[in-house]
Design an enzyme around this catalytic site. Structure first.
Site, mmCIF file in Angstrom:
data_model
loop_
_atom_site.group_PDB
_atom_site.id
_atom_site.type_symbol
_atom_site.label_atom_id
_atom_site.label_comp_id
_atom_site.label_asym_id
_atom_site.label_seq_id
_atom_site.Cartn_x
_atom_site.Cartn_y
_atom_site.Cartn_z
ATOM 1 N N CYS A 68 29.530 30.755 -30.093
ATOM 2 C CA CYS A 68 29.865 30.301 -28.739
ATOM 3 C C CYS A 68 28.932 29.212 -28.246
ATOM 4 O O CYS A 68 29.306 28.417 -27.368
ATOM 5 C CB CYS A 68 29.919 31.472 -27.776
ATOM 6 S SG CYS A 68 28.317 32.248 -27.407
ATOM 7 N N ASP A 69 27.723 29.128 -28.785
ATOM 8 C CA ASP A 69 26.773 28.083 -28.401
ATOM 9 C C ASP A 69 27.398 26.692 -28.512
ATOM 10 O O ASP A 69 27.052 25.770 -27.754
ATOM 11 C CB ASP A 69 25.535 28.089 -29.302
ATOM 12 C CG ASP A 69 24.986 29.458 -29.624
ATOM 13 O OD1 ASP A 69 25.748 30.428 -29.603
ATOM 14 O OD2 ASP A 69 23.789 29.544 -29.931
ATOM 15 N N ALA A 70 28.304 26.539 -29.487
ATOM 16 C CA ALA A 70 28.911 25.239 -29.747
ATOM 17 C C ALA A 70 29.583 24.664 -28.515
ATOM 18 O O ALA A 70 29.701 23.438 -28.384
ATOM 19 C CB ALA A 70 29.930 25.359 -30.878
#
Length: 326
Positions: free
Chosen positions: A120-122
């Site tokens: 999810c960091d992306a």
């Protein structure tokens, strides 16, 4: 803001200057500069970092994380237009948008990771940069690609019942939701909307997600104003955590400032979160209680800090300042 910015500038990160860890700070510094007593000094620092990187993204073109640093280039270009600042990023993105990205997002091991859209960091790292590329050039290929990848990642990692994102597929079924991971997403969402044209057909979906996720995040704030590293299990790591908290304060304040979130229910959450962040700033300006680099909930301490925490703090501060002026 000044104390935090000056402390970080006086204590440079050891991470590469193009690294994702650096990206929030240089974007935060660009947001802080016009509010400061010396805008040209701070914008000059942003420029110096870009020059040292030769205005290039990170070295891996398909890695979302390596796009994050270009957000500061686009931010500087917006106030000091110069195509030189964004040309290397655009050249990279011209290649990226042609890549099919039809692989599964299942986490199968670090060594097999060909591109970083599997966590999810992306959604903080690449989407705002791509939206900023469209804003700078008018070319919607970048935004259309971003839109496809945003919803591919969201369809895979977003828990529609909890209204939170799993960090990656290793955590499916465990109901472990990492604070900074969701902070990356909510801040990324705000930054995408900030740069998305009002008439973009998919924009209502992003606004709906901002509202849905913000309501859930606000409900998970602890009584002292912080969010804990494990959002649904505050007792697992009971100490404060400031990087996730700062990203939430930033996104919620931006949403209120833009009229996308109602002020009455969110302003107390924002103010409590901001007060918590201020308490974590040491007398010399260092921000404490920043969870170190990781991929899941973990411990913090008053002496742990990282440059992305300082960046999230500056982003939050810039929107809180705007909120209290209105």
């Amino acid at each position: 803001m000044t104390a935090a910015a000056d402390w970080q500038l006086a204590h440079p990160s050891e991470h590469p200057r193009y690294d994702w860890t650096q990206a929030p700070f240089w974007s935060g510094l660009a947001a802080f500069a016009p509010l400061s007593s010396d805008p040209q000094r701070y914008l000059g620092e942003v420029r110096r970092n870009g020059q040292e990187n030769r205005w290039r993204p990170g070295p891996r073109p398909l890695y979302a994380d390596d796009h994050a640093i270009t957000q500061s280039y686009f931010a500087l270009h917006a106030v000091q237009p110069d195509r030189t600042l964004i040309e290397p990023a655009l050249q990279t993105f011209d290649v990226v948008v042609r890549y099919p990205f039809d692989e599964s997002l299942e986490f199968t091991g670090w060594e097999k990771t060909q591109y970083q859209w599997i966590w999810c960091d992306a959604l903080f790292m690449s989407p705002p940069a791509l939206a900023m590329a469209t804003r700078a050039t008018g070319d919607r290929r970048y935004l259309d690609f971003m839109n496809r990848m945003w919803w591919k990642t969201t369809d895979y990692l977003y828990d529609k019942n909890e209204h939170l994102y799993y960090r990656d597929s290793r955590f499916f079924g465990q109901k472990i939701f990492w604070s900074r991971g969701n902070g990356w997403v909510l801040a990324g969402l705000a930054r995408v909307l900030q740069n998305m044209p009002a008439d973009y057909p998919e924009r209502p979906r992003y606004v709906a997600l901002l509202r849905e996720m913000s309501a859930r995040i606000a409900a998970l704030q602890q009584s002292d104003g912080y969010w804990r590293t494990s959002l649904l299990d505050a007792k697992a790591y009971p100490l404060p955590e400031t990087s996730g908290t700062a990203f939430y304060v930033y996104a919620l304040a931006w949403g209120v400032n833009e009229g996308l979130l109602d002020r009455a229910p969110y302003e107390p959450v924002i103010r409590k979160g901001w007060s918590a962040l201020v308490r974590a700033v040491h007398p010399d300006g260092m921000l404490g209680f920043v969870q170190r680099i990781g991929d899941q909930p973990g411990s913090t301490s008053s002496s742990t800090t990282e440059i992305y925490g300082s960046g999230a703090f500056l982003l939050a501060a810039s929107e809180v300042y705007r909120l209290i002026q209105s």
